[in-house]
Write a protein that holds these residues in place. Sequence first.
Motif, PDB file in Angstrom:
ATOM      1  N   ASN A  68      43.382  53.220  19.212  1.00 42.87           N
ATOM      2  CA  ASN A  68      43.072  51.799  19.157  1.00 42.87           C
ATOM      3  C   ASN A  68      41.635  51.581  19.610  1.00 42.87           C
ATOM      4  N   ALA A  69      41.164  50.342  19.617  1.00 41.89           N
ATOM      5  CA  ALA A  69      39.761  50.053  19.919  1.00 41.89           C
ATOM      6  C   ALA A  69      39.380  50.482  21.332  1.00 41.89           C
ATOM      7  N   PHE A  70      40.270  50.250  22.298  1.00 46.64           N
ATOM      8  CA  PHE A  70      39.972  50.638  23.680  1.00 46.64           C
ATOM      9  C   PHE A  70      39.886  52.156  23.821  1.00 46.64           C
ATOM     10  N   GLN A  71      40.835  52.865  23.213  1.00 47.43           N
ATOM     11  CA  GLN A  71      40.837  54.331  23.302  1.00 47.43           C
ATOM     12  C   GLN A  71      39.598  54.917  22.641  1.00 47.43           C
ATOM     13  N   THR A  72      39.165  54.339  21.535  1.00 48.80           N
ATOM     14  CA  THR A  72      37.997  54.847  20.829  1.00 48.80           C
ATOM     15  C   THR A  72      36.750  54.754  21.702  1.00 48.80           C
ATOM     16  N   ARG A  73      36.638  53.680  22.479  1.00 42.51           N
ATOM     17  CA  ARG A  73      35.480  53.517  23.355  1.00 42.51           C
ATOM     18  C   ARG A  73      35.592  54.343  24.624  1.00 42.51           C
ATOM     19  N   SER A  74      36.795  54.552  25.134  1.00 39.21           N
ATOM     20  CA  SER A  74      36.918  55.150  26.467  1.00 39.21           C
ATOM     21  C   SER A  74      37.278  56.633  26.461  1.00 39.21           C
ATOM     22  N   TRP A  75      37.993  57.123  25.472  1.00 40.52           N
ATOM     23  CA  TRP A  75      38.415  58.526  25.459  1.00 40.52           C
ATOM     24  C   TRP A  75      37.452  59.339  24.614  1.00 40.52           C
ATOM     25  N   SER A  76      37.004  60.458  25.143  1.00 41.19           N
ATOM     26  CA  SER A  76      36.098  61.313  24.375  1.00 41.19           C
ATOM     27  C   SER A  76      36.826  61.998  23.218  1.00 41.19           C
ATOM     28  N   ALA A  77      38.134  62.190  23.346  1.00 37.88           N
ATOM     29  CA  ALA A  77      38.906  62.843  22.281  1.00 37.88           C
ATOM     30  C   ALA A  77      38.976  61.974  21.028  1.00 37.88           C
ATOM     31  N   CYS A  78      38.874  60.663  21.180  1.00 37.97           N
ATOM     32  CA  CYS A  78      38.973  59.752  20.035  1.00 37.97           C
ATOM     33  C   CYS A  78      37.666  59.641  19.264  1.00 37.97           C
ATOM     34  N   GLU A  79      36.555  60.040  19.858  1.00 42.14           N
ATOM     35  CA  GLU A  79      35.258  59.839  19.228  1.00 42.14           C
ATOM     36  C   GLU A  79      35.074  60.655  17.955  1.00 42.14           C
ATOM     37  N   ALA A  80      35.573  61.879  17.926  1.00 46.80           N
ATOM     38  CA  ALA A  80      35.291  62.780  16.805  1.00 46.80           C
ATOM     39  C   ALA A  80      35.940  62.320  15.503  1.00 46.80           C
ATOM     40  N   THR A  81      37.244  62.052  15.523  1.00 48.23           N
ATOM     41  CA  THR A  81      37.945  61.741  14.278  1.00 48.23           C
ATOM     42  C   THR A  81      38.595  60.368  14.262  1.00 48.23           C
ATOM     43  N   GLY A  82      38.767  59.756  15.431  1.00 46.78           N
ATOM     44  CA  GLY A  82      39.478  58.479  15.488  1.00 46.78           C
ATOM     45  C   GLY A  82      40.972  58.657  15.596  1.00 46.78           C
ATOM     46  N   TYR A  83      41.424  59.899  15.672  1.00 42.18           N
ATOM     47  CA  TYR A  83      42.835  60.217  15.828  1.00 42.18           C
ATOM     48  C   TYR A  83      42.989  61.130  17.035  1.00 42.18           C
ATOM     49  N   VAL A  84      44.131  61.021  17.713  1.00 36.73           N
ATOM     50  CA  VAL A  84      44.353  61.799  18.924  1.00 36.73           C
ATOM     51  C   VAL A  84      45.828  62.204  19.012  1.00 36.73           C
ATOM     52  N   GLU A  85      46.079  63.341  19.636  1.00 41.33           N
ATOM     53  CA  GLU A  85      47.445  63.767  19.905  1.00 41.33           C
ATOM     54  C   GLU A  85      47.533  64.225  21.356  1.00 41.33           C
ATOM     55  N   ARG A  86      48.693  64.014  21.968  1.00 39.00           N
ATOM     56  CA  ARG A  86      48.891  64.427  23.354  1.00 39.00           C
ATOM     57  C   ARG A  86      49.502  65.819  23.341  1.00 39.00           C
ATOM     58  N   VAL A  87      48.864  66.728  24.071  1.00 43.17           N
ATOM     59  CA  VAL A  87      49.347  68.109  24.138  1.00 43.17           C
ATOM     60  C   VAL A  87      49.717  68.449  25.575  1.00 43.17           C
ATOM     61  N   ASN A  88      50.691  69.336  25.724  1.00 37.92           N
ATOM     62  CA  ASN A  88      51.119  69.818  27.031  1.00 37.92           C
ATOM     63  C   ASN A  88      50.792  71.301  27.093  1.00 37.92           C
ATOM     64  N   CYS A  89      49.906  71.680  28.006  1.00 35.61           N
ATOM     65  CA  CYS A  89      49.524  73.079  28.162  1.00 35.61           C
ATOM     66  C   CYS A  89      50.643  73.809  28.896  1.00 35.61           C
ATOM     67  N   THR A  90      51.030  74.965  28.372  1.00 37.31           N
ATOM     68  CA  THR A  90      52.213  75.641  28.891  1.00 37.31           C
ATOM     69  C   THR A  90      51.996  76.285  30.258  1.00 37.31           C
ATOM     70  N   ARG A  91      50.881  76.939  30.494  1.00 31.28           N
ATOM     71  CA  ARG A  91      50.663  77.650  31.747  1.00 31.28           C
ATOM     72  C   ARG A  91      50.381  76.687  32.903  1.00 31.28           C
ATOM     73  N   SER A  92      49.464  75.755  32.701  1.00 33.17           N
ATOM     74  CA  SER A  92      49.081  74.834  33.776  1.00 33.17           C
ATOM     75  C   SER A  92      49.969  73.584  33.820  1.00 33.17           C
ATOM     76  N   ASN A  93      50.781  73.367  32.782  1.00 34.01           N
ATOM     77  CA  ASN A  93      51.703  72.233  32.694  1.00 34.01           C
ATOM     78  C   ASN A  93      50.964  70.892  32.824  1.00 34.01           C
ATOM     79  N   ARG A  94      49.787  70.798  32.185  1.00 39.07           N
ATOM     80  CA  ARG A  94      49.001  69.562  32.199  1.00 39.07           C
ATOM     81  C   ARG A  94      49.120  68.872  30.852  1.00 39.07           C
ATOM     82  N   ASP A  95      49.104  67.557  30.877  1.00 36.15           N
ATOM     83  CA  ASP A  95      49.058  66.757  29.654  1.00 36.15           C
ATOM     84  C   ASP A  95      47.619  66.349  29.409  1.00 36.15           C
ATOM     85  N   GLU A  96      47.120  66.634  28.222  1.00 34.08           N
ATOM     86  CA  GLU A  96      45.758  66.235  27.846  1.00 34.08           C
ATOM     87  C   GLU A  96      45.788  65.696  26.430  1.00 34.08           C
TER      88      GLU A  96
END
Length: 150
Positions: A68-96
């Motif tokens: 959305n408009a807020f995410q596009t301005r605030s998240w660096s992941a949204c800048e490249a394509t305008g689309y984002v997905e939430r991933v869970n890293c298996t070893r560190s168990n972090r959501d990014e």
Amino acid sequence: MESNCRIPMACCRPRVLVLHALFWGLVSLRVFGAALLGDEKTTALKAHAAPCWLLEDFVVATECSQCNAFQTRSWSACEATGYVERVNCTRSNRDEYKSCRSAVLEEHLFWKFEAAMLALTASFAILVVIRQRSLDRLASEKVRRQIESI
């Protein structure tokens, strides 16, 4: 007397040589400049903490969706394509959040490319037919003139 030189004399004119040198100079500057900028980007990436999905295996928690408009301005992941997905890293168990490409957008771009190629093919086919007719007309005129001169 015939020359063994295979380069046409038109290519050896000073103006043509300068244009070639300028063209290839700009091309090489563009290529080497992009390579140097690519090195700067990788060093900048190393300075920041690398995201976990680059270093370890991950599981996609939320499928690729448009920012959305807020995410596009605030998240660096949204800048490249305008689309984002939430991933869970298996070893560190972090959501990014990771930038992704939408399947719908990719399909739209594919069909746009196909339409452009079809239009280009049709236009060049028409151009070939027109050129062939023109050459046929010139050949028949030449034959007609030769017959009249007899």
